[in-house]
Design a protein around this motif. Structure first.
Motif, PDB file in Angstrom:
ATOM      1  N   TYR A 105       0.809  -1.232   0.000  1.00 34.03           N
ATOM      2  CA  TYR A 105       0.000   0.000   0.000  1.00 34.03           C
ATOM      3  C   TYR A 105       0.838   1.277   0.000  1.00 34.03           C
ATOM      4  O   TYR A 105       0.334   2.361   0.264  1.00 34.03           O
ATOM      5  N   CYS A 106       2.131   1.136  -0.299  1.00 34.68           N
ATOM      6  CA  CYS A 106       3.006   2.299  -0.456  1.00 34.68           C
ATOM      7  C   CYS A 106       3.049   2.701  -1.933  1.00 34.68           C
ATOM      8  O   CYS A 106       2.487   2.025  -2.791  1.00 34.68           O
ATOM      9  N   ILE A 107       3.723   3.790  -2.236  1.00 33.68           N
ATOM     10  CA  ILE A 107       3.829   4.271  -3.612  1.00 33.68           C
ATOM     11  C   ILE A 107       4.401   3.168  -4.513  1.00 33.68           C
ATOM     12  O   ILE A 107       5.278   2.412  -4.109  1.00 33.68           O
ATOM     13  N   ASP A 108       3.861   3.070  -5.729  1.00 35.88           N
ATOM     14  CA  ASP A 108       4.306   2.052  -6.676  1.00 35.88           C
ATOM     15  C   ASP A 108       5.610   2.519  -7.330  1.00 35.88           C
ATOM     16  O   ASP A 108       5.608   3.337  -8.249  1.00 35.88           O
ATOM     17  N   VAL A 109       6.715   1.991  -6.835  1.00 39.32           N
ATOM     18  CA  VAL A 109       8.046   2.417  -7.301  1.00 39.32           C
ATOM     19  C   VAL A 109       8.224   2.147  -8.788  1.00 39.32           C
ATOM     20  O   VAL A 109       8.895   2.901  -9.493  1.00 39.32           O
ATOM     21  N   ASN A 110       7.603   1.094  -9.294  1.00 37.72           N
ATOM     22  CA  ASN A 110       7.762   0.725 -10.701  1.00 37.72           C
ATOM     23  C   ASN A 110       7.149   1.758 -11.648  1.00 37.72           C
ATOM     24  O   ASN A 110       7.490   1.788 -12.833  1.00 37.72           O
ATOM     25  N   LYS A 111       6.252   2.589 -11.143  1.00 39.44           N
ATOM     26  CA  LYS A 111       5.618   3.602 -11.994  1.00 39.44           C
ATOM     27  C   LYS A 111       6.378   4.935 -11.982  1.00 39.44           C
ATOM     28  O   LYS A 111       6.052   5.833 -12.752  1.00 39.44           O
ATOM     29  N   ILE A 112       7.372   5.035 -11.117  1.00 39.73           N
ATOM     30  CA  ILE A 112       8.055   6.323 -10.947  1.00 39.73           C
ATOM     31  C   ILE A 112       9.091   6.587 -12.033  1.00 39.73           C
ATOM     32  O   ILE A 112       9.201   7.704 -12.545  1.00 39.73           O
ATOM     33  N   GLU A 113       9.859   5.563 -12.417  1.00 42.21           N
ATOM     34  CA  GLU A 113      10.999   5.804 -13.306  1.00 42.21           C
ATOM     35  C   GLU A 113      10.587   6.404 -14.648  1.00 42.21           C
ATOM     36  O   GLU A 113      11.254   7.320 -15.157  1.00 42.21           O
ATOM     37  N   ASN A 114       9.499   5.927 -15.224  1.00 36.49           N
ATOM     38  CA  ASN A 114       9.051   6.462 -16.513  1.00 36.49           C
ATOM     39  C   ASN A 114       8.726   7.951 -16.419  1.00 36.49           C
ATOM     40  O   ASN A 114       8.958   8.723 -17.352  1.00 36.49           O
ATOM     41  N   ILE A 115       8.206   8.371 -15.264  1.00 37.31           N
ATOM     42  CA  ILE A 115       7.893   9.790 -15.036  1.00 37.31           C
ATOM     43  C   ILE A 115       9.198  10.594 -14.939  1.00 37.31           C
ATOM     44  O   ILE A 115       9.323  11.669 -15.521  1.00 37.31           O
ATOM     45  N   LEU A 116      10.178  10.047 -14.209  1.00 37.16           N
ATOM     46  CA  LEU A 116      11.450  10.739 -14.029  1.00 37.16           C
ATOM     47  C   LEU A 116      12.196  10.904 -15.362  1.00 37.16           C
ATOM     48  O   LEU A 116      12.874  11.909 -15.577  1.00 37.16           O
ATOM     49  N   LYS A 117      12.048   9.925 -16.239  1.00 36.96           N
ATOM     50  CA  LYS A 117      12.716   9.978 -17.545  1.00 36.96           C
ATOM     51  C   LYS A 117      12.256  11.167 -18.384  1.00 36.96           C
ATOM     52  O   LYS A 117      13.020  11.739 -19.147  1.00 36.96           O
ATOM     53  N   HIS A 118      10.977  11.517 -18.230  1.00 39.63           N
ATOM     54  CA  HIS A 118      10.370  12.495 -19.129  1.00 39.63           C
ATOM     55  C   HIS A 118      10.077  13.846 -18.472  1.00 39.63           C
ATOM     56  O   HIS A 118       9.458  14.711 -19.090  1.00 39.63           O
ATOM     57  N   ASN A 119      10.491  14.021 -17.215  1.00 42.70           N
ATOM     58  CA  ASN A 119      10.211  15.288 -16.552  1.00 42.70           C
ATOM     59  C   ASN A 119      11.411  15.721 -15.703  1.00 42.70           C
ATOM     60  O   ASN A 119      11.672  15.154 -14.647  1.00 42.70           O
ATOM     61  N   LYS A 120      12.111  16.731 -16.177  1.00 43.68           N
ATOM     62  CA  LYS A 120      13.327  17.201 -15.508  1.00 43.68           C
ATOM     63  C   LYS A 120      13.038  18.168 -14.358  1.00 43.68           C
ATOM     64  O   LYS A 120      13.949  18.572 -13.640  1.00 43.68           O
ATOM     65  N   LYS A 121      11.768  18.542 -14.193  1.00 38.08           N
ATOM     66  CA  LYS A 121      11.413  19.490 -13.132  1.00 38.08           C
ATOM     67  C   LYS A 121      11.157  18.806 -11.784  1.00 38.08           C
ATOM     68  O   LYS A 121      10.938  19.481 -10.782  1.00 38.08           O
ATOM     69  N   ILE A 122      11.174  17.479 -11.780  1.00 47.33           N
ATOM     70  CA  ILE A 122      10.919  16.748 -10.532  1.00 47.33           C
ATOM     71  C   ILE A 122      12.136  16.858  -9.627  1.00 47.33           C
ATOM     72  O   ILE A 122      13.253  16.493  -9.999  1.00 47.33           O
ATOM     73  N   LYS A 123      11.902  17.376  -8.432  1.00 47.92           N
ATOM     74  CA  LYS A 123      12.988  17.632  -7.480  1.00 47.92           C
ATOM     75  C   LYS A 123      13.092  16.573  -6.381  1.00 47.92           C
ATOM     76  O   LYS A 123      14.168  16.375  -5.809  1.00 47.92           O
ATOM     77  N   ALA A 124      11.959  15.937  -6.078  1.00 43.59           N
ATOM     78  CA  ALA A 124      11.964  15.023  -4.927  1.00 43.59           C
ATOM     79  C   ALA A 124      10.801  14.054  -5.005  1.00 43.59           C
ATOM     80  O   ALA A 124       9.843  14.256  -5.762  1.00 43.59           O
ATOM     81  N   ILE A 125      10.890  12.998  -4.190  1.00 46.86           N
ATOM     82  CA  ILE A 125       9.783  12.066  -3.978  1.00 46.86           C
ATOM     83  C   ILE A 125       9.503  12.017  -2.479  1.00 46.86           C
ATOM     84  O   ILE A 125      10.417  11.792  -1.679  1.00 46.86           O
ATOM     85  N   VAL A 126       8.260  12.255  -2.096  1.00 52.57           N
ATOM     86  CA  VAL A 126       7.836  12.103  -0.699  1.00 52.57           C
ATOM     87  C   VAL A 126       7.147  10.748  -0.583  1.00 52.57           C
ATOM     88  O   VAL A 126       6.115  10.515  -1.215  1.00 52.57           O
ATOM     89  N   VAL A 127       7.724   9.869   0.192  1.00 50.50           N
ATOM     90  CA  VAL A 127       7.245   8.488   0.292  1.00 50.50           C
ATOM     91  C   VAL A 127       6.687   8.234   1.690  1.00 50.50           C
ATOM     92  O   VAL A 127       7.397   8.404   2.680  1.00 50.50           O
ATOM     93  N   THR A 128       5.430   7.830   1.758  1.00 50.57           N
ATOM     94  CA  THR A 128       4.811   7.469   3.042  1.00 50.57           C
ATOM     95  C   THR A 128       4.996   5.979   3.284  1.00 50.57           C
ATOM     96  O   THR A 128       4.569   5.159   2.463  1.00 50.57           O
ATOM     97  N   ASP A 129       5.621   5.624   4.392  1.00 48.58           N
ATOM     98  CA  ASP A 129       5.715   4.221   4.794  1.00 48.58           C
ATOM     99  C   ASP A 129       4.380   3.843   5.433  1.00 48.58           C
ATOM    100  O   ASP A 129       4.222   3.828   6.664  1.00 48.58           O
ATOM    101  N   TYR A 130       3.427   3.546   4.568  1.00 51.60           N
ATOM    102  CA  TYR A 130       2.017   3.468   4.971  1.00 51.60           C
ATOM    103  C   TYR A 130       1.748   2.395   6.028  1.00 51.60           C
ATOM    104  O   TYR A 130       2.175   1.251   5.894  1.00 51.60           O
ATOM    105  N   ALA A 131       1.031   2.815   7.062  1.00 51.03           N
ATOM    106  CA  ALA A 131       0.549   1.961   8.159  1.00 51.03           C
ATOM    107  C   ALA A 131       1.671   1.415   9.033  1.00 51.03           C
ATOM    108  O   ALA A 131       1.404   0.802  10.073  1.00 51.03           O
TER     109      ALA A 131
END
Length: 384
Positions: A105-131
């Motif tokens: 139930y945490c952020i889907d890490v596998n979906k992040i890399e494709n976003i990072l590849k195409h967006n240079k304005k991303i500065k950080a990821i805030v990850v909740t260690d849920y529950a």
């Protein structure tokens, strides 16, 4: 007495330490603040700890420390408390929501890399260690190095969790870590929070911003001006009092005990809700310790043949107050209006929200109460 989803445990030692602080010369900005910070540093194996007024203040200060500003984009999951996202917007940056996975139930890490590849304005990821379950931090660390971004661990749920038996995993992988000591968390200072980091510059900037941006420490003592100070930056009053730190110092001594009890309660629930057709119980990844700030139970309401609303009402009639953690933040009216989103991209978060119920889990739940919860659960959910 009503059974709620969470509750603090306060013992005689806690009360004695708080009374001692009340009788001391300092109620705030005194020696117990630094002492608590040292205790946190030792416990969570980090170089620097900075206590603050609450977990939301910790997240806001982290954004300021990292200098988030207009035009910056910060990745965040929808299944988290609103302050995780508010902290981004308070810094005039833009949140980029990424769906959760349905295993931990945490952020889907596998979906992040494709976003990072195409967006240079991303500065950080805030990850909740849920529950209380740590996210996949090894994969996140690889993304951090590959794309030169900052990692923030919203660790407010996961005080006492471990990866590879390391309770200090948060600072091992993340640049900055936020903690919350709200009464329903694994330890409490009533209200309160902290920032952990191994970066001295981040710590010093946070310390300045925590107290109005004011500096009172000057090396040049040639001119006697004990009243003198300088405001170096536009800061905040995000300080934690000595009274609260006294409680925190006492509470953290029992952290292992608190987590052990929560794990026992979780194991008890696992047996009640073992029917995989009707329920999905929390899973735990190998080499990971879940500290169970929450016990999120996913319910197949079609199989149960009852709505979530009816389930809540039936439990409440029996004086058991359930909760839901959380309504996806991007579904909140403010964020829907400000940042439109496609439901297709957030199927897991929406499914999770529709099915999730937080069962009562806290240290003072006794066996008699747990057996009562079991009895009511069997009645309400028609468990044989």
């Amino acid at each position: 007495m009503q059974i709620s989803y969470g509750r603090q445990n306060i013992n005689r030692d806690d009360i004695r330490e708080v009374i001692k602080s009340l009788k001391s010369d300092f109620l705030t900005q005194g020696p117990l603040v630094e002492k608590f910070e040292q205790v946190l540093e030792k416990k969570f194996k980090c170089k620097h700890a900075l206590t603050v007024s609450n977990g939301s203040a910790a997240l806001h200060l982290i954004g300021k420390i990292l200098n988030w500003k207009k035009g910056d984009i910060v990745i965040v999951p929808p299944i988290t408390f609103v302050s995780s996202v508010n902290s981004i917007v308070h810094c005039n940056a833009t949140p980029k929501f990424v769906d959760i996975n349905l295993e931990d139930y945490c952020i889907d890490v596998n979906k992040i890399e494709n976003i990072l590849k195409h967006n240079k304005k991303i500065k950080a990821i805030v990850v909740t260690d849920y529950a209380g379950h740590p996210a996949d931090w090894e994969k996140l660390a690889k993304l951090k190095n590959r794309y030169n971004i900052k990692l923030v661990n919203d660790n407010c749920h996961a005080i006492g969790s471990t990866i590879n038996h390391n309770i200090g995993y948060a600072c091992k992988y993340a640049d900055l870590v936020s903690l919350s000591f709200h009464p329903v968390k694994n330890i409490t200072t009533a209200e309160g929070g902290a920032i952990l980091t191994n970066n001295e510059q981040y710590f010093l900037k946070g310390k300045l911003l925590r107290s109005h941006g004011i500096n009172r420490n000057f090396k040049n003592k040639s001119t006697f001006k004990p009243w003198y100070y300088e405001m170096k930056d536009l800061g905040f009053n995000y300080r934690l009092s000595d009274i609260q730190c006294a409680l925190g110092i006492s509470q953290i001594k029992r952290l292992k005990k608190f987590v052990r009890k929560r794990k026992k309660i979780a194991s008890f629930y696992d047996k009640i809700f073992k029917d995989k057709q009707k329920f999905q119980i929390p899973s735990v990844r190998k080499k990971t310790t879940h500290s169970y700030h929450l016990y999120p139970l996913l319910v197949n309401f079609k199989k149960i043949k009852k709505t979530k609303e009816r389930i809540f009402k039936e439990f409440l009639k029996k004086k058991i107050k359930l909760q839901v953690h959380y309504i996806p933040v991007n579904m909140q009216p403010y964020y829907k209006k400000k940042f439109s989103f496609s439901k297709k991209k957030f199927k897991n978060s929406i499914k999770f929200y529709n099915q999730e119920i937080s069962m009562p889990i806290y240290y003072d739940l006794n066996f008699k109460q747990l057996k009562y919860i079991q009895k009511v659960s069997k009645q309400v959910f028609n468990i044989k």
